[in-house]
Scaffold this active site. Structure first.
Site, mmCIF file in Angstrom:
data_model
loop_
_atom_site.group_PDB
_atom_site.id
_atom_site.type_symbol
_atom_site.label_atom_id
_atom_site.label_comp_id
_atom_site.label_asym_id
_atom_site.label_seq_id
_atom_site.Cartn_x
_atom_site.Cartn_y
_atom_site.Cartn_z
ATOM 1 N N ASP B 11 -15.047 0.539 -2.824
ATOM 2 C CA ASP B 11 -16.455 0.533 -3.239
ATOM 3 C C ASP B 11 -16.660 1.703 -4.180
ATOM 4 O O ASP B 11 -16.383 2.849 -3.819
ATOM 5 C CB ASP B 11 -17.376 0.692 -2.018
ATOM 6 C CG ASP B 11 -17.441 -0.585 -1.186
ATOM 7 O OD1 ASP B 11 -17.016 -1.635 -1.683
ATOM 8 O OD2 ASP B 11 -17.919 -0.508 -0.037
ATOM 9 N N ASP B 130 -21.700 -12.308 1.923
ATOM 10 C CA ASP B 130 -21.992 -11.444 3.061
ATOM 11 C C ASP B 130 -22.697 -12.294 4.119
ATOM 12 O O ASP B 130 -23.678 -12.970 3.819
ATOM 13 C CB ASP B 130 -22.885 -10.277 2.631
ATOM 14 C CG ASP B 130 -22.172 -9.362 1.634
ATOM 15 O OD1 ASP B 130 -20.952 -9.177 1.795
ATOM 16 O OD2 ASP B 130 -22.822 -8.870 0.698
#
Lengths: 214, 259
Positions: B11, B130
């Site tokens: 990330d 997600d």
């Protein structure tokens, strides 16, 4: 100078970066005159056979490429750049360059868990020694992404195979032309080794046990 | 036979490596380029960069990161975060990304999947989703719901239906990220991963919850995943990529062992 054939077939930067990494000076070009002059040629490709053949023809690159190959220039085809070296592709029902006898077919898989495209790392088993494949050892894996695979007519053109339900030809060779279904530019150290080999190759190769009439 | 893949996710926020716990409280844990190179040399099969930069004026930093990584790391590179158009995807492709991940923007406008897949080839488009567990109901019969904006916003969409729609629209691969498991290190959501992997014919990368080598084995076998995504467990040095691969290989999985 090594020429990377730029015929609008997608992401060519990764091929150039791999060349740079092994010290092979390479430039993009879509100019038939440059193709004729090139010391060696890399013919990459992602995308579809139909549009690739149209792009090549529009720029006169199909003719230029065939002429360069006839003149002995070492050529490395990658993925679609290899597939169009055969005579015909089922993808978009396309007549291709016809450098190597055979056709390109869509995978027809029986096993429900096997997916199309064949995407990921798979073992490359060398069938005939070739200078460009030097150093590939049993168990070495390369990165693949494709839904179609080459089916050359003559076994003498098959340099290596990979298993995806059945064995298919994943590297082809004929005289000064060599092509891979896998992506050496995305295959780590063993892939970079292939570029190093290509950089040193003089374009001479004969299949084992076959004597070519000159 | 294809090898099962070990994928590391980095990330990246404003060009730095960040790691989130349940998608909040991100902390800075180093230089993404250095980490990428380290994992590559240690046998990583694929790298995913997720741009979690909040402000749009800093987005170009990501293109530089991708470009630097692509010139040093010769394995497939997948990039996601904030991709809203074919133009965004093309910029990243030219910077050196092999695969483009679409997520929230595709939920808001599903045609984005078709557009990207037509422009860049379906094998290059990854639908990243997600997912959170919900009570199974008429709207979410699978008992799993799609959430967006880093896991903060429920959408009402059923996760299984969305996976199938994504495949139909031309996604070449799915990342299935459990936000319930994300950051917990308690293991992947096996029922979620298996449910989706059995329903689609494109590869599935399982994400969220990896903490032990056994978790990877579990999701690659019972979970039917083609690839297992890891983050914290390698970022903080608890495990090495090569060690995870050796473990999976010793357990009898087909794993790329020479690099």
């Amino acid at each position: 100078m090594t020429l990377i054939l730029d015929y609008d077939a997608g992401n060519l930067g990764s091929v150039k970066r791999a060349c740079t990494e092994v010290g092979l000076k390479a430039e993009f070009s879509a100019d038939p005159a440059a193709v004729a002059q090139a010391e060696r040629i890399i013919f990459p490709g992602v995308g579809a056979a139909g549009s690739a053949m149209r792009s090549l023809a529009e720029r006169g690159l199909d003719v230029a490429l065939k002429r360069a190959i006839a003149n002995g220039t070492p050529v490395l085809g990658i993925c679609l750049g290899m597939q169009v070296s055969l005579e015909y592709s089922e993808e978009n029902d396309t007549q291709t360059l016809g450098l190597i006898a055979g056709r390109v077919q869509r995978f027809q898989l029986n096993h429900p868990e096997l997916k199309i495209p064949h995407m990921g790392w798979n073992e490359v088993r060398v069938q005939q020694p070739h200078p460009v494949l030097a150093g590939i050892e049993a168990g070495d894996e390369f990165y693949f992404v494709h839904g179609y695979y080459p089916k050359p007519t003559a076994p003498e053109h098959v340099l290596a195979v990979t298993d995806y339900e059945d064995d298919f030809a994943c590297a082809l060779g004929k005289d000064n032309y060599v092509g891979t279904q896998f992506h050496p530019e995305k295959s780590g150290r063993v892939g970079l080794r292939l570029f190093e080999n290509f950089a040193k190759w003089d374009g001479v190769w004969q299949p084992e046990g076959v004597i070519h009439a000159q | 036979m294809l090898s099962k893949r070990v994928v590391a996710c980095l990330d990246v926020r404003d060009g730095h490596l960040a790691k989130s716990v349940k998608f909040v409280n991100t902390q800075n844990i180093g230089d993404p380029i250095e980490k990428a190179r380290e994992y590559y040399l240690d046998g990583l099969d694929e790298l995913v960069f997720y741009d979690i930069t909040a402000s749009s004026d800093k987005r170009n930093i990501m293109l530089d990161v991708v470009e630097s990584v692509a010139s040093q790391v010769f394995i497939p590179l997948s990039v996601g975060g904030g991709i809203r158009s074919v133009a965004d995807a093309t910029d990243l492709r030219l910077a050196g990304a092999e695969k483009i991940n679409v997520n929230s923007a595709a939920v808001a406008r599903p045609d984005l999947i078709n557009e990207c897949s037509e422009a860049l080839g379906d094998q290059n488009i990854v639908l990243s989703m997600d997912v959170r567990r919900v009570e199974a109901n008429a709207q979410q019969p699978s008992g799993f719901e799609i959430v967006i904006n880093g896991g903060r916003k429920p959408t009402g969409r059923d996760a299984l239906a969305w996976a199938l729609e994504g495949e139909k629209r031309g996604a070449g691969e799915l990342v299935v990220n459990s936000i319930d498991a994300d950051g917990t290190r308690d293991g992947y959501d096996i029922p979620l991963t298996a449910m989706i992997a059995e329903a689609v014919r494109i590869p599935v990368i399982a994400s969220g919850g990896a903490g032990l080598p056994e978790h990877l084995h579990d999701v690659l076998t019972r979970g039917k995943a083609d690839a297992a995504l890891v983050a914290s467990m390698v970022h903080y040095g608890d495990y090495r990529v090569s060690g995870l691969k050796q473990y999976l290989h010793d357990q009898g999985l087909k794993i790329r062992m020479s690099w």
